[in-house]
Write an enzyme that holds these catalytic residues in place. Structure first.
Site, PDB file in Angstrom:
ATOM      1  CG  ASP A 185      -1.726   1.229   1.396  1.00 28.77           C
ATOM      2  OD1 ASP A 185      -2.642   1.428   0.576  1.00 28.77           O
ATOM      3  OD2 ASP A 185      -1.446   2.009   2.328  1.00 28.77           O
ATOM      4  CD  GLU A 246      -2.346   2.360  -3.300  1.00 28.79           C
ATOM      5  OE1 GLU A 246      -3.496   2.786  -3.490  1.00 28.79           O
ATOM      6  OE2 GLU A 246      -1.771   2.413  -2.197  1.00 28.79           O
TER       7      GLU A 246
END
Length: 478
Positions: A185, A246
């Site tokens: 993330d 990401e």
């Protein structure tokens, strides 16, 4: 060829996939009970949004214990059972790894303040992604800490070797339990300018845009020093795992993460590119151009932070979008429910859950619709269902359904997965490209047009016609 090159990754949002205990919130045992859907669909791996202990200020992206499971999702035993159940079916399981920040309720925030970013006074103009100043005063210490997101999510300092080793230990903990890799993330946020310089103003900012867009995040994210990324990639690779990052960065910046060992730096650009043939062709060609030799592309068309595909491009074009995603060169990520054509669901004000109301992410996070009765839970779902006519049970029985289109595309993709991409034609209405012996023609308009010569292998409309119908995509074998 590695499994992740040949494969399709399926993104599961745990709160919304399947609820086994009837409390209205999805859980690990619920996911395990629905794995056969993934094998029937033909995907190769499931990626789970965070399942760790969390106060849920940002629905799991604020972690208070990286090595335990949030009780609403289950237990460590449930996680082990899910990993085993996936492997029994030939599926890989990827977890979300959140390296940029923790919850302010994580023991580290009190016991190891040196793991975080502090200043006596705010040293720059950095803005939180959620709006407002990025620096918040901790009254107990009389110092400011930086948070790229909510104030309850203090940022970690990866230049601290002890913090780095602690976080790499989290990766090893889960890899040793059998997970097959991680979607990492907010990877760009880890890479901050060590001099903490001000971000410059965004000359394209216009009133009404989110506050965060006022500045260009050239110093608060995506710094040139890739040492933390390399450390994560090497740790994951040591145990045979795959790393998906990401990364909301320009394509030329995205490509450099391949060189740091990230097998799949997530290419999110399909989400924001205008849904027009020329714009899409330009994006695809530029991406292919900037990739280093041997780097493998990947594509993301929907996720838990953005409006669903069927709402962005419309239900008719959602079929064309599915064909694009699953026929481009590279590994696609499929967001749960997009295989049904689920649109965003209007959330009544009294049922809004998302703490970041400006973003309104709830409409794209509603429960998976397994049957005409819902089938997600025996209780009251945490968010409302949408149109229950769109459900797995009904669409499995309909050969012309969106679900069966996805299944057919996933199977067909394997026939040309390693073939190069070549644009053949593009105009205001149609994009045509080649993948080996196959040609894909996508009509993004409401007008009929000619289609390429050859045998139609697959059409978004079912039975082929003489030409390319409005809002139709076809795969042709020459």
């Amino acid at each position: 060829m590695s499994w992740w090159r040949r494969g399709v990754i399926y993104h599961v949002y745990p709160r919304s996939f399947a609820d086994a205990d009837g409390d209205g919130i999805g859980d690990l045992r619920g996911i395990a009970s629905r794995l056969d859907h993934l094998t029937w669909l033909g995907v190769d791996a499931a990626w789970l949004s965070p399942i760790y202990r969390s106060p849920m200020k940002d629905f799991g992206y604020d972690i208070s214990d990286h090595t335990d499971v949030e009780p609403m999702f289950g237990t460590l035993d449930d996680a082990d059972a899910l990993i085993a159940a996936a492997h029994e079916r030939g599926l890989r399981l990827l977890l979300d790894f959140v390296p940029n920040h923790t919850s302010d309720e994580h023991p580290w925030f009190r016991e190891h303040p040196e793991y975080y970013r502090w200043a006596d006074e705010p040293p720059n103009n950095w803005i939180s992604v959620f709006g407002g100043p990025g620096w918040t005063l901790d009254p107990e210490r009389g110092r400011f800490y930086y948070h790229a997101y909510l104030r309850e999510q203090p940022d970690l300092d990866w230049r601290n070797p002890e913090l780095r080793e602690a976080m790499l230990g989290v990766l090893r903990f889960w890899l040793d339990r059998g997970v097959d890799g991680f979607r990492v993330d907010a990877l760009r946020q880890v890479l901050k300018d060590p001099d903490l310089r001000d971000n410059p103003p965004n000359p394209e900012y216009r009133p009404g845009q989110p506050e965060y867009d006022q500045l260009l995040p050239v110093h608060s994210a995506d710094h040139d020093d890739l040492a933390p990324v390399i450390a994560m990639a090497e740790t994951i690779a040591e145990r045979g795992g795959v790393m998906v990052g990401e990364l909301y960065v320009p394509l030329e910046r995205l490509a450099r993460y391949h060189g740091a060992g990230v097998q799949m730096p997530s290419n999110m650009h399909l989400i924001s590119t205008p849904w027009e043939p020329r714009a899409l062709a330009a994006l695809i060609e530029e991406y292919e151009r900037v990739l280093q030799e041997g780097a493998w592309p990947n594509w993301v068309l929907g996720n838990h932070d953005r409006s669903r595909v069927a709402s962005r491009v419309g239900p008719d074009q959602a079929r064309v979008a599915a064909m694009l995603l699953l026929t481009l060169r590279g590994t696609p990520t499929l967001y749960y429910g997009d295989e049904l054509g689920l649109p965003d669901v209007a959330i009544p004000p009294e049922r809004v859950q998302d703490p970041w109301e400006e973003a309104g992410r709830d409409p794209a996070r509603t429960p998976m619709q397994w049957s005409a009765r819902g089938g997600f839970t025996t209780g009251e779902p945490w968010l409302p269902y949408g149109d229950l006519a769109l459900n797995v049970e009904a669409q499995r029985q309909d050969p012309g359904s969106m679900l069966n289109l996805h299944r057919a595309l996933i199977a067909l993709r394997r026939e040309f997965v390693d073939e190069p991409y070549e644009t053949l034609a593009v105009d205001d209405a149609v994009l045509v490209f080649r993948r080996g012996e196959f040609v894909v023609a996508l009509n993004l308009s409401g007008e009929a047009t000619e289609r390429p010569a050859g045998r139609v292998v697959l059409s978004t409309h079912g039975e082929p016609a003489e030409g390319l119908r409005p809002n139709e995509g076809v795969v042709v074998s020459r």
